[in-house]
Design an enzyme around this catalytic site. Structure first.
Site, mmCIF file in Angstrom:
data_model
loop_
_atom_site.group_PDB
_atom_site.id
_atom_site.type_symbol
_atom_site.label_atom_id
_atom_site.label_comp_id
_atom_site.label_asym_id
_atom_site.label_seq_id
_atom_site.Cartn_x
_atom_site.Cartn_y
_atom_site.Cartn_z
ATOM 1 N N ASP A 264 0.861 -1.247 -0.030
ATOM 2 C CA ASP A 264 0.115 0.007 -0.011
ATOM 3 C C ASP A 264 0.929 1.206 0.131
ATOM 4 O OD1 ASP A 264 -2.764 0.831 0.364
ATOM 5 O OD2 ASP A 264 -1.797 1.863 2.074
ATOM 6 N N GLU A 342 1.855 -0.548 -4.882
ATOM 7 C CA GLU A 342 0.758 0.343 -5.354
ATOM 8 C C GLU A 342 1.534 1.755 -5.308
ATOM 9 O OE1 GLU A 342 -3.397 2.743 -3.669
ATOM 10 O OE2 GLU A 342 -1.759 2.451 -2.651
HETATM 11 C C1 GLC Z 1 -4.256 2.831 -0.426
HETATM 12 C C2 GLC Z 1 -5.439 2.104 -0.426
HETATM 13 C C3 GLC Z 1 -6.526 2.825 0.023
HETATM 14 C C4 GLC Z 1 -6.460 3.516 1.454
HETATM 15 C C5 GLC Z 1 -4.936 4.263 1.127
HETATM 16 C C6 GLC Z 1 -4.532 4.638 2.836
HETATM 17 O O1 GLC Z 1 -4.387 3.788 -1.641
HETATM 18 O O2 GLC Z 1 -5.792 1.487 -1.885
HETATM 19 O O3 GLC Z 1 -7.924 2.048 0.064
HETATM 20 O O4 GLC Z 1 -7.272 4.371 1.512
HETATM 21 O O5 GLC Z 1 -4.070 3.549 0.496
HETATM 22 O O6 GLC Z 1 -4.003 3.481 3.329
#
Ligand code: GLC
Length: 632
Positions: A264, A342
Site C-alpha cells: 500500500d 501500489e
Molecule cells: C491505498 C488504498 C486505499 C487507502 C490508502 C491509505 O491507496 O488502496 O484504499 O485508503 O492506501 O491506506
C-alpha cells in the site's frame, strides 16, 4: 446505419506467424522496426524471457475486498470463512491468484487500511486459523494468495502510536512516527503546508486528540503527520527499528504460506529531508498535481518530457532501498513469492524503477486505468507501459477497477471518461449504464488480450456498476467526511456482492444483512443468474480467461496492427500467444467509433464483447465492441 469500413488482416501479423515468430530477446525485449512513428513506435513487444515458474509475469489476479465479498457469520460484513466458502467461484472463473485487501486487526477507520496489529486478524473477519484455512483451500484449488501490507502508516490504535502519545516529545517511541513542532509562537500552525489525500491538513496537533495524555508545555507544540486520515499516522522510515519490524512482519506471513504482498502507498514511505512545503495536490490513484499545472491530462499518463515536479512526500529515491531489502527477505522462500507496488507515480519510467530486477515484481499500471476511452490514448499508454517495463525486464500490469475508484462499468458511461470523480452521489450527473457496461466489456476484452499480468476487481466479472444512489447516512469513507461531502468517496464501489438472485441480501450473508445496501437491480447480475447464460458478463470473463490461458496471451509478443496504428477510433493489436502454442496469433480489434468495421476475410471469431452484426452478408464489429480473431 453508417456504412461499414473494411478491415484487412494486418501485414504485421504475417511477420509474427509460424517460423517467423519474433526472436526471443536476449536483453532488451522491444523489437525495433524500420517504420517507427512518433508516439506509436512500439511496433512489436516481446516479453522478457522467463522461467516457467515465474507465474507472476502473466497471472490474472483477482482482488477480494474482504468486507464485501461473502459473509459467513451473518453480521452483514464479509469475513475470511465467507471467502473460503466461495473460492470455488474464483477457480471456476479461471484466475491464477487472489489479492486480499487488509484483514488485520483494525478499528476500520479506512476499511482496514488502518492497521492496529499486523500479525493478527480482525475479529470481524475471523481468526488466524481462518486465514490458514483460506490459504490451504486456495492452494488446494491452485490459487495463489497475495495479502495487503500497509507500511506507510499504522492505525492510531496501534500499540506503537499509543506508546508514542504517552511517551512524549523526544522519546524513542515518538521517533517511530513523524512528530514535529508546529510553526508560530506556540506551535499553533502545522509544521508545513502538506494536505491529506483525503482532504484537510496532513497534520494533527497532539493536544487536539481526545486521547492526548496530559499536556506538557513541550507537547503543546507537537503535531504528527498523516498523509491520509488523522487516524493513520505516518511511520518514520528513517528509523531502523521501523525497517526491522516490517521485515519481521513479512516473514510472519511468508512463513504462514502467503504468495506475496500488495504494498500500500509504496511510493510514500520516505519523505524529502526537512519536509519542505509543497503546494501541489494529490488525488488517489492519479497521484500528484502541481498547483501551477494546468494540463488536462491525467498525471500518471504524462510523458517524461512534460513539466513535472516530484512532491516531497512521494517517490523519493530513498524508498528503493526498502524494497531491495524486502526482496532479499522474499527470495529465499520457495515458489516465487512476490511484491506488488501500489504507487501513484509518473511518468511511467519512474514507476518502472519500482520493478527493477532486485526490487518488486509488479507495479499497478494506474496510467492504464485512468486512460480515456479513446483509441490513440489507449495505444499510447499500452505502448509506453510495455516499453518502460521491458526496459527493466518486468511484466506490465493492467487494471481497470479496484476498491478506490468508480467501477469501470460506470466510469466508462460518464460523459467524460478517464479516472472519473471520487464517488458518484444521487445528485451528481449519472452514468449511462448501458453504454458503460458495453464499453466495460469491450475494455475488459482488450485488457485481457494484453501480455503481462491483469487485475480483476471483485464484481467486475458480473458487470457490476457503481452504486450511485447510496444515501449519505450510510457512507463510511473518511474522504467523504474530510471533504464535508464534496467527494462522495469510495463506498459505491464496495457494495457487497450478489451471489444468488432470490436469496435475502442476494446470498451475501445467511441473514440477508449487508453493511451497505445493494441496488434491487443487482438480482439480475447475481452469480447464479449469470452462470450458464450465453452472453452474460460472467460467461464472457470465463471464456476470455480460458482462452487467454490456452493461447498463452499473457506471455505473447504484441504488435500494433499496422492498418490501425493511426486510427482515431480503432485499437488493433496482434498478440502472438505463447511460443509453445501452435495455434495462430490473435488479432484483437476494439472499435471505439460509431461506424461498424467489416471483419477481415478468412478469420474466425474466438470471442466478442457483444453480438456481431451482419451487414449485406458481411460480419461487422459494432461500436464499443472488442473482438478476438484468429485465421481460419
Ligand atoms: C491505498 C488504498 C486505499 C487507502 C490508502 C491509505 O491507496 O488502496 O484504499 O485508503 O492506501 O491506506
Amino acid at each position: 446505419m453508417a456504412a461499414a469500413r473494411g478491415l484487412r488482416w494486418p501485414e504485421t501479423h504475417r511477420r509474427c506467424e509460424g517460423g517467423s515468430r519474433p526472436p526471443r530477446p536476449t536483453r532488451r525485449s522491444i523489437l525495433t522496426v524500420k517504420t517507427l512513428r512518433p508516439s506509436t513506435d512500439l511496433t512489436a513487444h516481446t516479453p522478457a524471457p522467463h522461467r516457467d515458474e515465474e507465474w507472476w509475469r502473466h497471472a490474472v489476479i483477482y482482488q477480494v475486498y474482504p468486507r464485501s465479498f461473502a459473509d459467513a457469520d451473518g453480521d452483514g460484513l464479509g469475513d475470511l470463512p465467507g471467502i473460503t466458502g466461495r473460492l470455488d467461484h474464483l477457480a471456476a472463473l479461471g484466475v491464477d491468484a487472489v489479492w486480499l485487501s487488509p484483514f488485520y486487526r483494525s478499528p476500520q477507520a479506512d476499511g482496514g487500511y488502518d492497521v492496529a496489529d499486523y500479525r493478527d486478524i480482525d475479529p470481524i473477519f475471523g481468526t488466524l486459523a481462518d486465514a490458514d484455512a483460506l490459504l490451504a483451500r486456495a492452494h488446494e484449488l491452485g490459487l495463489r494468495v497475495i495479502v495487503d501490507l500497509v507500511p506507510n502508516h499504522t492505525s492510531d490504535q496501534h500499540a506503537w502510536f499509543q506508546a508514542a502519545l504517552a511517551a512524549g516529545p523526544g522519546s524513542r517511541e515518538r521517533a517511530r512516527y513523524i512528530f514535529r513542532e508546529g510553526q508560530g509562537e506556540t506551535g499553533e500552525e502545522p509544521p508545513n503546508n502538506w494536505e491529506s489525500v483525503f482532504g484537510g491538513a496532513a497534520w494533527t496537533r497532539v493536544r487536539d486528540r481526545a486521547d492526548a495524555v496530559g499536556s506538557s508545555w513541550a507537547d503543546d507544540a507537537q503535531w504528527y503527520l498523516h498523509l491520509f486520515d488523522s487516524s493513520q499516522p505516518d511511520l518514520n522510515w528513517d528509523n531502523p527499528e521501523v525497517r526491522a519490524e516490517f521485515e519481521d512482519v513479512l516473514r510472519f506471513w511468508l512463513d504462514r504460506g502467503v504468495d506475496g504482498f500488495r504494498v500500500d502507498v509504496a511510493h510514500g514511505l520516505v519523505k524529502a529531508p526537512g519536509l519542505p512545503d509543497w503546494s501541489g495536490h494529490v488525488t488517489m490513484v492519479e497521484g500528484a498535481e502541481d498547483a501551477d499545472d494546468t494540463s488536462d491530462e491525467p498525471p500518471v499518463s504524462r510523458t517524461s518530457e512534460k513539466h513535472h515536479a516530484r512532491p516531497p512526500m512521494y517517490d523519493q529515491d530513498g524508498v528503493h532501498a526498502v524494497y531491495r531489502a524486502w526482496r532479499r527477505v522474499l527470495d529465499p522462500y520457495p515458489g516465487e513469492r512476490i511484491l506488488v507496488a501500489e504507487a501513484w507515480v509518473d511518468p511511467v519510467e519512474r514507476l518502472a524503477r519500482y520493478v527493477r530486477p532486485d526490487e518488486m515484481h509488479q507495479a499497478f499500471n494506474f496510467g492504464y486505468l485512468v486512460t480515456r476511452w479513446d483509441a490513440p490514448a489507449l495505444r499510447d499508454v499500452i505502448t509506453a507501459s510495455l516499453r518502460a517495463n521491458d526496459d527493466v525486464g518486468a511484466p506490465t500490469t493492467w487494471v481497470l477497477s479496484n476498491h478506490d475508484v468508480v467501477r469501470h462499468a460506470s466510469r466508462l458511461g460518464l460523459e467524460r471518461t478517464g479516472k472519473g470523480p471520487n464517488g458518484i452521489g444521487p445528485a451528481d450527473p449519472q452514468p449511462d449504464a448501458a453504454l458503460g457496461l458495453r464499453r466495460a466489456r469491450a475494455a475488459t476484452l482488450l485488457m485481457l488480450a494484453l501480455p503481462g499480468s491483469a487485475y480483476v476487481y471483485q464484481g467486475e466479472e458480473l458487470g457490476l456498476p457503481e452504486h450511485t444512489a447510496l444515501p449519505d447516512a450510510v457512507r463510511q469513507d473518511p474522504a467523504f467526511f474530510r471533504t464535508s461531502g464534496d467527494e462522495k468517496g469510495r463506498d459505491g464501489c464496495r457494495v457487497p456482492l450478489p451471489w444468488e438472485a432470490d436469496a435475502p441480501g442476494f446470498g451475501f450473508s445467511p441473514t440477508g444483512t449487508t453493511w451497505l445496501p445493494q441496488p434491487a437491480a443487482w438480482a439480475a447480475l447475481a452469480v447464479d443468474a449469470q452462470t450458464g447464460r450465453a452472453g452474460s458478463t460472467l460467461e464472457l470473463y470465463r471464456t476470455a480467461l480460458r482462452l487467454r490461458r490456452e493461447l498463452g496471451l499473457g506471455v505473447g509478443a504484441l504488435a500494433l496492427a499496422e492498418e490501425h496504428r493511426d486510427s482515431d477510433t480503432v485499437v488493433g493489436l496482434i498478440n502472438t500467444g505463447s511460443p509453445e502454442e501452435a495455434r495462430a496469433a490473435v488479432l484483437v480489434v476494439a472499435n471505439l467509433g460509431a461506424t461498424p468495421l467489416v471483419l477481415p476475410e478468412g478469420t474466425e471469431v474466438l470471442l466478442a464483447s457483444e453480438e456481431l452484426l451482419h451487414d449485406d452478408g458481411r460480419v461487422t464489429l459494432p461500436a464499443d465492441t472488442t473482438v478476438w480473431l484468429v485465421r481460419r
